[in-house]
Design a protein around this motif. Structure first.
Motif, PDB file in Angstrom:
ATOM      1  N   UNK A  92      17.023   0.137   7.633  1.00  0.00           N
ATOM      2  CA  UNK A  92      16.656  -0.800   8.511  1.00  0.00           C
ATOM      3  C   UNK A  92      15.535  -1.592   7.595  1.00  0.00           C
ATOM      4  N   UNK A  93      14.950  -1.253   6.437  1.00  0.00           N
ATOM      5  CA  UNK A  93      14.218  -1.962   5.679  1.00  0.00           C
ATOM      6  C   UNK A  93      14.993  -3.109   4.938  1.00  0.00           C
ATOM      7  N   UNK A  94      16.045  -2.655   4.313  1.00  0.00           N
ATOM      8  CA  UNK A  94      16.980  -3.413   3.667  1.00  0.00           C
ATOM      9  C   UNK A  94      17.758  -4.620   4.421  1.00  0.00           C
ATOM     10  N   UNK A  95      18.002  -4.385   5.815  1.00  0.00           N
ATOM     11  CA  UNK A  95      18.421  -5.222   6.979  1.00  0.00           C
ATOM     12  C   UNK A  95      17.508  -6.414   7.269  1.00  0.00           C
ATOM     13  N   UNK A  96      16.123  -5.927   7.352  1.00  0.00           N
ATOM     14  CA  UNK A  96      14.761  -6.789   7.339  1.00  0.00           C
ATOM     15  C   UNK A  96      14.687  -7.637   6.281  1.00  0.00           C
ATOM     16  N   UNK A  97      14.462  -7.121   4.951  1.00  0.00           N
ATOM     17  CA  UNK A  97      14.377  -7.965   4.085  1.00  0.00           C
ATOM     18  C   UNK A  97      15.336  -8.895   3.544  1.00  0.00           C
TER      19      UNK A  97
END
Length: 372
Positions: A92-97
């Motif tokens: 989810x961090x990667x998708x948010x960034x």
């Protein structure tokens, strides 16, 4: 796909944070070697012009190898920094960034790039000292001009990255509008070959097997009702997508008989997830036409959806002749490119379509979509 196309694709993927890189390791190695040689030679030439030693024996024996060592250390730090973050950070961090479309994206990638550059530079100067005994590290750290130059270059890099990402966002927005317009056009059409073949089958069965012809017409009506309902909108749900697939596969079972076996799996908690319409049908169509129909015994096509690390996985698997088998008709690549373009337009570069060999034989097509 040629090596040049793979290399270009790998360069584009370098701008995307992803857990698993789809490019071959040889292509990724070529990308990093290009960076290493490019930066090493560029800064060696700049240094040679500043000192007046460009092309001299000391430049070839000391300056060029030293800059290559520093460039190697910086390249390795970039690889470890980015791949380490991709591996350790939750999905989810990667998708948010990757979903950021403002100053935060430029700031994040600038900070990470500058940190990797500084770490690699210091390690590289220390390595040059160890190999040549030049004392470059101590002299560099003690010179105020070194830090002024480094932060000036960093500011320029930050500005360039910011402008590049801004241009990329504008290009993505324009491409998204173009793709959506193309999608609306494509959604207003149903493949004529499929329609004509189905109606021809019905016509041929009327005299010899009217009951089966009636069933085929009923299934065909169900399919048209499900698919045309999706074509009227820009979005659908997984439940509607699976209903359309069920109608389509029931129709194909009437054509293929016992040669086609079907498995559908949709968890109830994912039924209401929104996605672009008709994403999975081209994959199911390819699985049947390229994988199962050429086999005398036919086979099984399995469609499933599941949540993995905060992402939606839609998988279409078949136990047919696999990716290396001969293709019965053209258009497969166009359909896959269209799906990838639609995914990028709707969800950004974090959405993927992969074609993989299936364990036990056959093909596995997997769509990955970030779940909000």
């Amino acid at each position: 796909m040629t090596f040049t196309e793979e290399f270009t694709q790998a360069l584009r993927h370098q701008r995307v944070l992803m857990k698993r890189r789809p490019d071959r390791w040889q292509v990724r190695l070529a990308v990093y070697m290009t960076w290493l040689l490019g930066f090493g030679i560029f800064f060696a030439v700049v240094s040679g012009l500043q000192t007046g030693r460009l092309g001299s024996t000391p430049w070839w024996l000391d300056d060029l190898p030293g800059h290559m060592v520093v460039s190697l250390c910086i390249t390795v730090c970039f690889f470890l920094g980015y791949r380490g973050f991709e591996r350790l950070a939750p999905q989810p961090w990667l998708d948010t960034i990757m979903g950021w479309r403002d100053w935060r994206s430029g700031l994040f990638f600038s900070a990470l790039s500058i940190g990797c550059s500084l770490t690699g530079l210091l390690i590289g100067l220390a390595a040059v000292d160890a190999l040549w005994g030049s004392g470059e590290l101590g002299r560099a750290l003690g010179k105020p001009g070194f830090w002024t130059e480094f932060f000036l270059v960093s500011a320029v890099i930050t500005l360039i990255i910011g402008l590049r990402y801004r241009a990329r966002w504008k290009q993505e927005q324009m491409q998204a509008r173009v793709t959506e317009a193309q999608l609306k056009l494509l959604q207003g059409q149903i493949e004529p070959h499929f329609l004509f073949n189905t109606l021809a089958n019905v016509q041929s069965l009327i005299d010899f097997d009217p009951e089966r012809a009636k069933q085929m017409l009923e299934r065909f009506t169900d399919y048209l009702r499900a698919s045309l309902g999706q074509l009227r909108g820009d979005s659908t749900t997984l439940a509607q997508e699976f209903a359309m697939l069920e109608a389509y596969l029931a129709l194909m079972q009437l054509r293929m008989g016992e040669r086609l076996r079907v498995e559908l799996s949709l968890p109830p908690e994912l039924a209401s997830v929104a996605l672009p319409p008709l994403l999975a049908q081209p994959l199911v169509e390819n699985a049947i036409h390229h994988g199962l129909e050429p086999q005398i015994a036919g086979g099984t096509v399995a469609v499933s959806a599941r949540r993995v690390d905060g992402r939606l996985w839609i998988e279409v698997a078949d136990d047919g002749q696999g990716l290396d088998g001969p293709k019965r008709r053209s258009g497969n690549g166009v359909a896959l490119d269209n799906i990838r373009a639609r995914l990028t337009a709707r969800f950004g570069p974090g959405a993927l379509l992969e074609l993989l060999p299936r364990d036990g034989g056959g093909t596995l097509a997997r769509i990955q979509i970030p779940l909000q």
